[in-house]
Design a protein around this motif. Structure first.
Motif, PDB file in Angstrom:
ATOM      1  N   THR A  14      38.915  37.371  41.720  1.00 13.37           N
ATOM      2  CA  THR A  14      37.988  36.246  42.319  1.00 13.37           C
ATOM      3  C   THR A  14      39.095  34.932  42.376  1.00 13.37           C
ATOM      4  OG1 THR A  14      37.623  35.473  39.949  1.00 13.37           O
ATOM      5  CG2 THR A  14      36.046  36.920  40.843  1.00 13.37           C
ATOM      6  N   ALA A  16      38.707  32.034  41.212  1.00 11.36           N
ATOM      7  CA  ALA A  16      38.858  31.336  40.130  1.00 11.36           C
ATOM      8  C   ALA A  16      39.902  32.301  39.142  1.00 11.36           C
ATOM      9  CB  ALA A  16      37.487  31.124  39.319  1.00 11.36           C
ATOM     10  N   ALA A  19      43.284  31.433  40.575  1.00 12.92           N
ATOM     11  CA  ALA A  19      43.737  29.813  40.522  1.00 12.92           C
ATOM     12  C   ALA A  19      43.992  29.963  38.824  1.00 12.92           C
ATOM     13  CB  ALA A  19      42.477  29.176  40.613  1.00 12.92           C
ATOM     14  N   ALA A  20      43.325  30.707  37.800  1.00 10.23           N
ATOM     15  CA  ALA A  20      43.830  30.635  36.459  1.00 10.23           C
ATOM     16  C   ALA A  20      45.194  31.424  36.570  1.00 10.23           C
ATOM     17  CB  ALA A  20      42.755  31.307  35.567  1.00 10.23           C
TER      18      ALA A  20
END
Length: 88
Positions: A14, A16, A19-20
């Motif tokens: 995903t 997110a 990005a993490a």
């Protein structure tokens, strides 16, 4: 949820989760950069100490500057260590 979904994207990661992962990689690189800085400061400390210990073979002004540099390097290294501990 595991951070993965089935979408039209090629990756199942995903945005997110991606990005993490990038954030974690950036923090890891930043830590490595700080470690490099501290390591190079240690090298500078060693060279400056040799000059201070060299006595009269070095000009007095250079020895004095190196003596002050030693104090500054020690203080800055302690400050960096303190800041890095707070981030852990």
């Amino acid at each position: 949820m595991s951070g993965q979904v089935v979408t039209a994207y090629k990756s199942t990661e995903t945005p997110a989760a991606r990005a993490a992962r990038h954030l974690a990689e950036a923090r890891e690189a930043a830590d490595a950069q700080v470690e490099l800085l501290v390591s190079e400061m240690s090298v500078m400390h060693g060279v400056a100490q040799e000059i201070v210990d060299g006595g009269p073979i070095y000009p007095a002004g250079v020895r004095d500057l190196c003596s002050r540099l030693l104090q500054e390097l020690e203080a800055k290294a302690k400050t960096i260590a303190t800041v890095m501990q707070k981030l852990d």
